[in-house]
Write an enzyme that holds these catalytic residues in place. Structure first.
Site, mmCIF file in Angstrom:
data_model
loop_
_atom_site.group_PDB
_atom_site.id
_atom_site.type_symbol
_atom_site.label_atom_id
_atom_site.label_comp_id
_atom_site.label_asym_id
_atom_site.label_seq_id
_atom_site.Cartn_x
_atom_site.Cartn_y
_atom_site.Cartn_z
ATOM 1 N N GLU A 242 0.057 0.913 -6.253
ATOM 2 C CA GLU A 242 0.969 0.563 -5.167
ATOM 3 C C GLU A 242 1.227 -0.937 -5.134
ATOM 4 O O GLU A 242 2.342 -1.380 -4.876
ATOM 5 C CB GLU A 242 0.388 1.019 -3.818
ATOM 6 N N GLU B 165 10.918 -8.518 -0.388
ATOM 7 C CA GLU B 165 10.300 -9.805 -0.077
ATOM 8 C C GLU B 165 8.785 -9.847 -0.164
ATOM 9 O O GLU B 165 8.122 -10.191 0.812
ATOM 10 C CB GLU B 165 10.676 -10.237 1.355
ATOM 11 N N GLY C 285 0.845 -1.199 0.000
ATOM 12 C CA GLY C 285 0.000 0.000 0.000
ATOM 13 C C GLY C 285 0.862 1.222 0.000
ATOM 14 O O GLY C 285 2.093 1.133 0.019
#
Lengths: 219, 219
Positions: free
Chosen positions: A53, A105, A37
């Site tokens: 995003e 990650e 986000g």
DNA sequence: CCAAAAGTGTTGGTTTTACACCCATGG
DNA sequence: CCATGGGTGTAAAACCAACACTTTTGG
């Protein structure tokens, strides 16, 4: 007040309901896991910001997002007052995850075994899961996670893993068929040493993004 | 981006489900009707802002608000980008309405006969009504609109007017009683030339603000 | 021929709906 | 005594939950 969006993206992978999380590269909550986000741009629709995003941080693209809440607690972000509008989605697991500059990650985590999360993201995820379960039983979102053609067993697995509950095969098939939202295809899925399974597709042409009340409300 | 709150306050009055609207005294949408609401202050919780704006614009106080959505369309407010977090409530009709400096004519309007509204408030109201109906059938919000002691007929009327549907008296009573959330009081309500009605109260002491799954889902 | 998943109906129990009459009161 | 809403039970229908065996395939 700054406005951000957060995405709770669910998928099913290795017979588990999983959520897409990133690891934060910078403060606040550096090194902690969090939902993908970020901030909404000026003149950008909220949903678009969420798509953007998500793509920036994880490379996941083109998914149908549904808003389910706004989180505006005064102290929820140490950087200052930030309101976050939260969206959830249920997607097919095949998209490749790619890390971004400030979020490393991107990975799928079991809903039932989440790492420690930054911000109020644990609460957001809990709300998203409740909403997902409700919508699974009242709309056709299940079809967003399935390939165009799928077997009834695959459909049932989606229900079982999301609701975290075993369902009766015969009762499930009866009810889904009564809904008249599936049609048989000519093909069968042959895999493994057993009888091939009928492949179905979702009848209405727009089997994406159009939600239909289906009232499954299974067991 | 500026953040505002809007309140969709429902009540029942003269056998009608009504919504509290104000008339805007200034641009934008001067002279048009709109939901009570306004900007959130720095360091103010969203729900508090909603309470405050509602009190400022209409004098309605001390109600239980439930968030149900965030409206963030780029073009929704001609003054610029404003995101609004929307809350709804169901309240007793007796509070006195008082106009404020910039919002005149706080008044109750029938849900089924609304005037022309500013902003995207028609959409917000439609969403609020859907949410209200859902929550009425799955939680005890009905008790927020009733006095401490009430008759079963009064309770049924709340359901009928909100759901816009006639319900069977015997079936309604059976189901409500099975829920075991009411207790008889010693009193009866005497009014009119007919048999007095048993007055009930909500069992659990916190008959305000605590929502309980009741699964009425009537007819 | 064995293992594995696909596919298929029936029954009993529960829940839901539909429905009509007598009661207590005030005027 | 009449009008008004208060209060009550039952029977039929619909729905839901539980349950086991046969089919088709690959190895």
């Amino acid at each position: 007040m700054r406005v951000a969006v957060d995405a709770v993206v669910f998928t099913i992978m290795h017979d588990e309901l999983r959520i897409l999380l990133i690891k934060r590269k910078y403060e606040p909550f550096q090194g902690k896991y969090a939902l993908p986000g970020g901030f909404v741009h000026a003149d950008e629709e909220l949903e678009h910001a969420c798509q953007r995003e998500l793509e920036e941080e994880t490379n996941v693209q083109q998914i149908f997002l549904k808003q389910f809440g706004a989180y505006g607690g005064v102290k929820r972000d140490p950087r200052g007052r930030i309101l976050s509008v939260a969206y959830f989605a249920l997607i097919r697991p095949e998209q490749k995850l790619i890390a971004s500059f400030d979020a490393t990650e991107p990975r799928w985590h079991s809903v039932y075994d989440l790492p420690e999360l930054g911000f109020d993201h644990s609460k957001i995820i809990a709300d998203a899961l409740r909403q997902l379960r409700y919508e699974l039983q009242t709309t056709n979102i299940a079809f967003q996670i399935l390939p165009e053609r799928f077997t009834l067993r695959e459909l049932q697995q989606v229900y079982e893993l999301v609701l975290d509950k075993k369902l009766d095969k015969r009762n499930f098939r009866k009810r889904i068929k009564e809904l008249r939202i599936l049609e048989e295809t000519a093909e069968h899925k042959m895999e493994g040493a057993h009888r091939p399974a009928q492949l179905y597709r979702f009848c209405t042409p727009a089997h994406q993004n159009i939600r239909k009340k289906v009232n499954v409300f299974l067991q």
